[in-house]
Design a protein around this motif. Structure first.
Motif, short mmCIF file in Angstrom:
data_model
loop_
_atom_site.label_atom_id
_atom_site.label_comp_id
_atom_site.label_asym_id
_atom_site.label_seq_id
_atom_site.Cartn_x
_atom_site.Cartn_y
_atom_site.Cartn_z
N VAL A 1 0.86 -1.17 0.00
CA VAL A 1 0.00 0.00 0.00
C VAL A 1 0.90 1.23 0.00
N ASP A 2 0.73 2.09 -0.98
CA ASP A 2 1.56 3.28 -1.07
C ASP A 2 1.21 4.28 0.03
N ASP A 3 2.19 5.11 0.38
CA ASP A 3 1.96 6.06 1.46
C ASP A 3 1.06 7.22 1.06
N ASP A 4 0.63 7.26 -0.21
CA ASP A 4 -0.33 8.28 -0.63
C ASP A 4 -1.69 7.67 -0.96
N CYS A 5 -1.99 6.50 -0.38
CA CYS A 5 -3.22 5.79 -0.72
C CYS A 5 -3.97 5.33 0.52
N LEU A 6 -5.31 5.40 0.42
CA LEU A 6 -6.20 4.96 1.49
C LEU A 6 -7.17 3.95 0.90
N PRO A 7 -6.88 2.65 0.98
CA PRO A 7 -7.80 1.65 0.43
C PRO A 7 -9.09 1.57 1.25
N ASP A 8 -10.14 1.07 0.60
CA ASP A 8 -11.41 0.85 1.27
C ASP A 8 -11.18 0.08 2.58
N PRO B 1 -11.71 7.95 -9.50
CA PRO B 1 -13.05 8.36 -9.08
C PRO B 1 -14.12 7.89 -10.07
N ASP B 2 -15.37 7.93 -9.61
CA ASP B 2 -16.48 7.43 -10.43
C ASP B 2 -16.56 8.12 -11.79
N GLU B 3 -16.19 9.38 -11.85
CA GLU B 3 -16.30 10.12 -13.11
C GLU B 3 -15.39 9.54 -14.19
N ASP B 4 -14.39 8.75 -13.80
CA ASP B 4 -13.46 8.17 -14.77
C ASP B 4 -13.91 6.81 -15.29
N ASP C 1 -8.49 5.69 -2.24
CA ASP C 1 -8.29 7.12 -2.35
C ASP C 1 -6.83 7.39 -2.63
N HIS C 2 -6.55 7.79 -3.88
CA HIS C 2 -5.18 8.10 -4.29
C HIS C 2 -4.96 9.59 -4.05
N MET C 3 -4.31 9.92 -2.94
CA MET C 3 -4.22 11.31 -2.50
C MET C 3 -3.41 12.18 -3.44
N ASP C 4 -2.58 11.59 -4.28
CA ASP C 4 -1.83 12.36 -5.27
C ASP C 4 -2.71 12.81 -6.44
N ASP C 5 -3.90 12.26 -6.56
CA ASP C 5 -4.85 12.74 -7.56
C ASP C 5 -5.44 14.06 -7.04
N PRO C 6 -5.34 15.15 -7.81
CA PRO C 6 -5.84 16.44 -7.32
C PRO C 6 -7.31 16.45 -6.96
N ARG C 7 -8.05 15.43 -7.40
CA ARG C 7 -9.47 15.36 -7.07
C ARG C 7 -9.72 14.72 -5.71
N SER C 8 -8.68 14.18 -5.08
CA SER C 8 -8.83 13.60 -3.76
C SER C 8 -9.06 14.69 -2.72
N PRO C 9 -9.94 14.47 -1.75
CA PRO C 9 -10.14 15.47 -0.70
C PRO C 9 -8.92 15.64 0.19
N HIS C 10 -7.95 14.73 0.09
CA HIS C 10 -6.77 14.79 0.94
C HIS C 10 -5.51 15.22 0.20
N THR C 11 -5.65 15.64 -1.06
CA THR C 11 -4.46 15.95 -1.86
C THR C 11 -3.69 17.15 -1.31
N ILE C 12 -2.39 17.14 -1.54
CA ILE C 12 -1.56 18.30 -1.20
C ILE C 12 -1.43 19.25 -2.39
N TYR C 13 -2.00 18.86 -3.53
CA TYR C 13 -1.85 19.66 -4.75
C TYR C 13 -3.06 20.57 -4.95
#
Length: 280
Positions: free
Chosen positions: A89-96, A122-125, A198-210
Motif C-alpha cells: 500500500v503506497d503512502d499516498d493511498c487509502l484503500p477501502d 473516481p467514479d467520473e473516470d 483514495d489516491h491522494m496524489d490525484d488532485p481530485r482527492s479530498p486529501h491531496t496536497i496539490y
C-alpha cells in the motif's frame, strides 16, 4: 490461506503518511503484518513512521538513508515475508476499509487469481461500456474487471505467484512483472464492484496536497517529471487518461510482446523527441 504481509514504503510525504499508515493499520486483521520501509532522511516523515513503530500490526522496519525506490523494498518483502498473501500500500493511498477481507476471500476461493486490486480512480473516470467488456465471473460470487496488471498499491497477490514469476528485476516495472505472471496463466484484475482506493496524489482527492500549481511544482511526483507535466490541470488529465488506458487495455497477451510492443516503444520515443513529453 494464512498470513498477510503488507509493505508500505514512505518517502518525503508526512501529511500523507499521518493519514495512510494509521488507516492501513486499522484495516489489518490480527494475522496481517505491516512491513515499513522508509526512504530518505526527511525528518517529519520519519517522525510520522516512528510514532507507530510499536503498533501490534507493525512487524518490521527498515530505514534506507538514500531513496532506494520501489524495487528493492518490494523484493525485501517478497523474499523475507512468510505469509501466503502479499501486498503493498503506497503512502499516498487509502484503500477501502474492508479491502483485505474482500480480496482475501476472493484469493481463498479462486486458486487462479494472481494480483487482484482496489480501484484508485473516481467514479467520473469509469466508462461502463469498457468495464462491462472486461468483466468476468468466478466461483462464490466473485467478479473481476480483468486486466493483465493493476497499480502497485492496494493489491493482494498469492506468494505462489511470486515463487513462479520470481523477484522484480532491474528491467521490471510492476506492470511488466504482472504481465509475466499473466503469461504463466495467473488471472489479474480489479475486484468488482470496485473497492475504492483514495489516491491522494490525484488532485481530485479530498486529501491531496496539490491545491495550486505552485504546490504541484514544489513537490511534483516522479511520474509527472518524467512526462513533463507542470500544472494541476495537466496532472488531473493524466489521471483521467490513465483510467481510460487500463479500462481499454487489451486482454490479448500478444499485444504486450514482440513487434507490437516494439511499435509502441518506438511511438513513445518519437513523441518524446518531438514534444518533450512521452504519452501516458
Amino acid at each position: 490461506m494464512t498470513g498477510i504481509d503488507i509493505l508500505m514504503i514512505t518517502y518525503d510525504r508526512p501529511e500523507y503518511v499521518r493519514l495512510s499508515l494509521p488507516h492501513l493499520l486499522a484495516s489489518c486483521p490480527p494475522d496481517a503484518r505491516v512491513w515499513l520501509w522508509h526512504n530518505g532522511t526527511d525528518q517529519p516523515t520519519l517522525d510520522a513512521v516512528e510514532e507507530l513503530r510499536d503498533h501490534p500490526r507493525v512487524h518490521r522496519f527498515h530505514h534506507s538513508p538514500v531513496n532506494a525506490g520501489l524495487r528493492e523494498p518490494t523484493n525485501w518483502l517478497w523474499q523475507e515475508a512468510t505469509g501466503d498473501l502479499l501486498s503493498k500500500v503506497d503512502d499516498d493511498c487509502l484503500p477501502d476499509p474492508g479491502w483485505l477481507h474482500t480480496l482475501r476471500q476472493a484469493q481463498d476461493d479462486v486458486p487462479e487469481f494472481g494480483v487482484i486490486g482496489t480501484w484508485r480512480f473516481p467514479d467520473e473516470d469509469v466508462d461502463d461500456e469498457l468495464v462491462a467488456a472486461k468483466l468476468a465471473d468466478y466461483p462464490n460470487g466473485h467478479r473481476l474487471m480483468r486486466n493483465h496488471w493493476v497499480q502497485g498499491s492496494g493489491y493482494l497477490l498469492k506468494r505462489e505467484m511470486v515463487r513462479q514469476v520470481g523477484p522484480l528485476t532491474e528491467q521490471d516495472t510492476f506492470t511488466t512483472w504482472c504481465l509475466r505472471g499473466a503469461r504463466l496463466g495467473w488471472i489479474n484484475g480489479w475486484y468488482h464492484p470496485f473497492l475504492p482506493e483514495d489516491h491522494m496524489d490525484d488532485p481530485r482527492s479530498p486529501h491531496t496536497i496539490y491545491l495550486t500549481d505552485e504546490d504541484f511544482m514544489a513537490r511534483r511526483p516522479l511520474s509527472a517529471k518524467r512526462t513533463g507535466v507542470t500544472t494541476v490541470a495537466e496532472w488531473t488529465e493524466q489521471m483521467r487518461h490513465s483510467a481510460r488506458v487500463v479500462q481499454a487495455a487489451s486482454l490479448d497477451l500478444r499485444e504486450y510482446q514482440g513487434w507490437r510492443r516494439r511499435r509502441r516503444t518506438v511511438t513513445r520515443r518519437i513523441r518524446l523527441a518531438l514534444t518533450g513529453r512521452a504519452p501516458w
